[in-house]
Write a protein that holds these residues in place. Sequence first.
Motif, PDB file in Angstrom:
ATOM      1  N   ARG A   1      10.844 -14.332  -0.088  1.00  0.00           N
ATOM      2  CA  ARG A   1      11.237 -14.661  -1.461  1.00  0.00           C
ATOM      3  C   ARG A   1      10.622 -13.681  -2.461  1.00  0.00           C
ATOM      4  NH1 ARG A   1      10.296 -20.473  -4.613  1.00  0.00           N
ATOM      5  NH2 ARG A   1      11.111 -19.778  -6.620  1.00  0.00           N
ATOM      6  N   CYS A   2       9.425 -13.186  -2.166  1.00  0.00           N
ATOM      7  CA  CYS A   2       8.749 -12.264  -3.073  1.00  0.00           C
ATOM      8  C   CYS A   2       9.141 -10.807  -2.840  1.00  0.00           C
ATOM      9  CB  CYS A   2       7.239 -12.435  -2.958  1.00  0.00           C
ATOM     10  SG  CYS A   2       6.632 -14.027  -3.583  1.00  0.00           S
ATOM     11  N   GLY A   3      10.050 -10.573  -1.893  1.00  0.00           N
ATOM     12  CA  GLY A   3      10.601  -9.235  -1.717  1.00  0.00           C
ATOM     13  C   GLY A   3      10.044  -8.418  -0.584  1.00  0.00           C
ATOM     14  N   ALA A   4       9.175  -8.986   0.269  1.00  0.00           N
ATOM     15  CA  ALA A   4       8.651  -8.235   1.406  1.00  0.00           C
ATOM     16  C   ALA A   4       9.773  -7.970   2.409  1.00  0.00           C
ATOM     17  CB  ALA A   4       7.519  -9.006   2.079  1.00  0.00           C
ATOM     18  N   GLU A   5       9.695  -6.812   3.043  1.00  0.00           N
ATOM     19  CA  GLU A   5      10.641  -6.457   4.093  1.00  0.00           C
ATOM     20  C   GLU A   5       9.948  -6.531   5.453  1.00  0.00           C
ATOM     21  OE1 GLU A   5      12.074  -2.599   3.124  1.00  0.00           O
ATOM     22  OE2 GLU A   5      13.279  -3.307   1.407  1.00  0.00           O
TER      23      GLU A   5
ATOM     24  N   THR B   1      -9.029 -13.476   2.879  1.00  0.00           N
ATOM     25  CA  THR B   1      -8.631 -12.149   3.348  1.00  0.00           C
ATOM     26  C   THR B   1      -7.517 -11.577   2.485  1.00  0.00           C
ATOM     27  OG1 THR B   1      -9.270 -12.683   5.624  1.00  0.00           O
ATOM     28  CG2 THR B   1      -7.738 -10.850   5.312  1.00  0.00           C
ATOM     29  N   ALA B   2      -6.489 -12.382   2.246  1.00  0.00           N
ATOM     30  CA  ALA B   2      -5.373 -11.904   1.419  1.00  0.00           C
ATOM     31  C   ALA B   2      -5.838 -11.584   0.009  1.00  0.00           C
ATOM     32  CB  ALA B   2      -4.263 -12.958   1.400  1.00  0.00           C
ATOM     33  N   ASP B   3      -6.698 -12.432  -0.553  1.00  0.00           N
ATOM     34  CA  ASP B   3      -7.188 -12.185  -1.910  1.00  0.00           C
ATOM     35  C   ASP B   3      -8.044 -10.921  -1.973  1.00  0.00           C
ATOM     36  OD1 ASP B   3      -5.844 -14.428  -2.721  1.00  0.00           O
ATOM     37  OD2 ASP B   3      -7.619 -15.699  -2.929  1.00  0.00           O
ATOM     38  N   ALA B   4      -8.790 -10.647  -0.903  1.00  0.00           N
ATOM     39  CA  ALA B   4      -9.605  -9.427  -0.870  1.00  0.00           C
ATOM     40  C   ALA B   4      -8.715  -8.186  -0.864  1.00  0.00           C
ATOM     41  CB  ALA B   4     -10.509  -9.436   0.354  1.00  0.00           C
ATOM     42  N   ILE B   5      -7.677  -8.177  -0.055  1.00  0.00           N
ATOM     43  CA  ILE B   5      -6.785  -7.019   0.008  1.00  0.00           C
ATOM     44  C   ILE B   5      -6.102  -6.790  -1.338  1.00  0.00           C
ATOM     45  CG2 ILE B   5      -4.664  -6.123   1.038  1.00  0.00           C
ATOM     46  CD1 ILE B   5      -7.020  -5.944   2.928  1.00  0.00           C
ATOM     47  N   VAL B   6      -5.618  -7.855  -1.942  1.00  0.00           N
ATOM     48  CA  VAL B   6      -4.950  -7.709  -3.241  1.00  0.00           C
ATOM     49  C   VAL B   6      -5.930  -7.224  -4.306  1.00  0.00           C
ATOM     50  CG1 VAL B   6      -3.741  -8.964  -5.073  1.00  0.00           C
ATOM     51  CG2 VAL B   6      -3.137  -9.356  -2.680  1.00  0.00           C
TER      52      VAL B   6
ATOM     53  N   TRP C   1       2.582 -11.773   1.624  1.00  0.00           N
ATOM     54  CA  TRP C   1       3.027 -12.665   0.548  1.00  0.00           C
ATOM     55  C   TRP C   1       2.252 -12.397  -0.740  1.00  0.00           C
ATOM     56  CZ3 TRP C   1       0.216 -17.735  -0.318  1.00  0.00           C
ATOM     57  CH2 TRP C   1       0.698 -18.383  -1.456  1.00  0.00           C
ATOM     58  N   ARG C   2       0.924 -12.368  -0.638  1.00  0.00           N
ATOM     59  CA  ARG C   2       0.107 -12.175  -1.836  1.00  0.00           C
ATOM     60  C   ARG C   2       0.340 -10.799  -2.461  1.00  0.00           C
ATOM     61  NH1 ARG C   2      -1.674 -16.970  -3.912  1.00  0.00           N
ATOM     62  NH2 ARG C   2      -3.723 -17.605  -3.122  1.00  0.00           N
ATOM     63  N   ALA C   3       0.465  -9.769  -1.632  1.00  0.00           N
ATOM     64  CA  ALA C   3       0.681  -8.424  -2.165  1.00  0.00           C
ATOM     65  C   ALA C   3       2.062  -8.301  -2.805  1.00  0.00           C
ATOM     66  CB  ALA C   3       0.516  -7.391  -1.060  1.00  0.00           C
ATOM     67  N   ALA C   4       3.073  -8.870  -2.168  1.00  0.00           N
ATOM     68  CA  ALA C   4       4.419  -8.829  -2.749  1.00  0.00           C
ATOM     69  C   ALA C   4       4.474  -9.633  -4.042  1.00  0.00           C
ATOM     70  CB  ALA C   4       5.435  -9.359  -1.742  1.00  0.00           C
ATOM     71  N   ALA C   5       3.799 -10.781  -4.066  1.00  0.00           N
ATOM     72  CA  ALA C   5       3.772 -11.592  -5.282  1.00  0.00           C
ATOM     73  C   ALA C   5       3.061 -10.873  -6.424  1.00  0.00           C
ATOM     74  CB  ALA C   5       3.085 -12.926  -4.997  1.00  0.00           C
TER      75      ALA C   5
ATOM     76  N   ARG D   1       5.403  -3.225  -3.248  1.00  0.00           N
ATOM     77  CA  ARG D   1       6.491  -3.115  -2.266  1.00  0.00           C
ATOM     78  C   ARG D   1       5.871  -3.178  -0.879  1.00  0.00           C
ATOM     79  NH1 ARG D   1       9.307   2.263  -3.383  1.00  0.00           N
ATOM     80  NH2 ARG D   1       7.236   2.868  -4.125  1.00  0.00           N
ATOM     81  N   VAL D   2       6.253  -4.178  -0.124  1.00  0.00           N
ATOM     82  CA  VAL D   2       5.565  -4.489   1.128  1.00  0.00           C
ATOM     83  C   VAL D   2       6.536  -4.443   2.302  1.00  0.00           C
ATOM     84  CG1 VAL D   2       4.276  -6.260   2.394  1.00  0.00           C
ATOM     85  CG2 VAL D   2       3.897  -5.965  -0.068  1.00  0.00           C
ATOM     86  N   THR D   3       6.084  -3.823   3.387  1.00  0.00           N
ATOM     87  CA  THR D   3       6.805  -3.867   4.653  1.00  0.00           C
ATOM     88  C   THR D   3       5.864  -4.384   5.728  1.00  0.00           C
ATOM     89  OG1 THR D   3       8.217  -1.989   4.070  1.00  0.00           O
ATOM     90  CG2 THR D   3       8.059  -2.552   6.404  1.00  0.00           C
ATOM     91  N   VAL D   4       6.299  -5.402   6.454  1.00  0.00           N
ATOM     92  CA  VAL D   4       5.525  -5.955   7.567  1.00  0.00           C
ATOM     93  C   VAL D   4       6.064  -5.362   8.861  1.00  0.00           C
ATOM     94  CG1 VAL D   4       4.840  -8.041   8.806  1.00  0.00           C
ATOM     95  CG2 VAL D   4       5.100  -8.099   6.316  1.00  0.00           C
ATOM     96  N   VAL D   5       5.174  -4.784   9.653  1.00  0.00           N
ATOM     97  CA  VAL D   5       5.552  -4.165  10.919  1.00  0.00           C
ATOM     98  C   VAL D   5       5.083  -5.070  12.056  1.00  0.00           C
ATOM     99  CG1 VAL D   5       5.385  -2.116  12.381  1.00  0.00           C
ATOM    100  CG2 VAL D   5       5.294  -1.881   9.874  1.00  0.00           C
ATOM    101  N   ASP D   6       6.032  -5.708  12.733  1.00  0.00           N
ATOM    102  CA  ASP D   6       5.699  -6.612  13.841  1.00  0.00           C
ATOM    103  C   ASP D   6       6.986  -6.940  14.601  1.00  0.00           C
ATOM    104  OD1 ASP D   6       5.119  -9.053  15.417  1.00  0.00           O
ATOM    105  OD2 ASP D   6       3.246  -9.071  14.315  1.00  0.00           O
TER     106      ASP D   6
END
Length: 365
Positions: free
Chosen positions: A166-170, A339-344, A20-24, A28-33
């Motif tokens: 909503r932010c465009g992640a796939e 964690t999310a803020d660190a990655i971004v 979410w944070r990276a897409a926002a 361009r984000v893809t989640v693999v799960d």
Amino acid sequence: MRSNRIAVVGGGVIGLSVAWRAAAAGHRVTVVDPKPGRGASWVAGGMLAPIAEAWPGEEAALRLGEESLRRWPAFAEELAADGGGPGLSMAGTVVVALDRGDADQLAILADYLGSVGRAVETVTGRRMRIVEPGLSGAVRGGLLVPGDLAVDNRKLLRSLRAAADRCGAEFLAEKATEVAAGHVTTSQGDLTCDVAVIAAGAWSANLHPELKGAVRPLKGEILRLRARRTSLPPPSRTVRAVVEGRPIYLVPRADGELVLGATQYEAGFDETVTARGVRELLEGAERIFPGIGEYELVEIAAGLRAASVDTLPFLGELGDGVFAATGHHRNGLLMAPVTADAIVAWLAGEKPPEGVEAAHPGRLR
């Protein structure tokens, strides 16, 4: 900022928060799960409790947890705008003692917290029962921890998925088997990327050689119960205790449910619920909050926490274009914002939040 192709491996609370944070932020984000929004995050208690979880020798985990807790109100507010409210509770936590041994342990915790500048209020059993009237008369005393919060883990996961969408992640419903610079190998083939983030929880150790042996599964069983018309209402805040050496927590939900957890033991990747685990949880809970014996038992489940070797998660770069965001142990929900803020921040070439440096995977080398 250049729009990178980011592959986030893992769709639990950490992976979804990063996505979410990276897409926002424009990536361009893809989640693999194969089943995003499930796993250990789905059966979590929802405690955001760096103070109640603190212990001597774990100062780095305390600082990182508190940094993330400070970010939680803004995180929840922004998430509500993008994907829906996560059910953040500001009611606080109480930690209770049933016998002399428990009271001595809480005294150690209170003294330690005072020594590092974190104040909690020590109260008698009588005062504790005024604060939470449903507590057992056997409660000798405890600690009031108003700063520790809670969140509805399932609302949170649904909100994060909606916000990422909503932010465009796939989302790629496949199982990752290996992560290396520039690509993620899945059960259906390779996914190329500029950056990969390993957020696969207890399964992370199998994805990259630097995590092998550093992250392991730690099993926990939980029960979900609901008060009936003739029973006492649930407590108004999180209640924690240790009963015969076993940690117990009761976390109320706004919809009237009560989450009871959690057993904790080494069982590999076994996710079955045992009769002994259920019995221990119910017996322990009744000693703390006797009215729970009249509640409806709604659900029993087990999950696998991603335990690290030293209670700190692994946050940082493993190699060219591969980042770790795993090993959060009991604190995945708590540490999701930091964690999310660190990655971004790393993606933008910026400095990560305070306390993150201590969690770098290189500390084990």
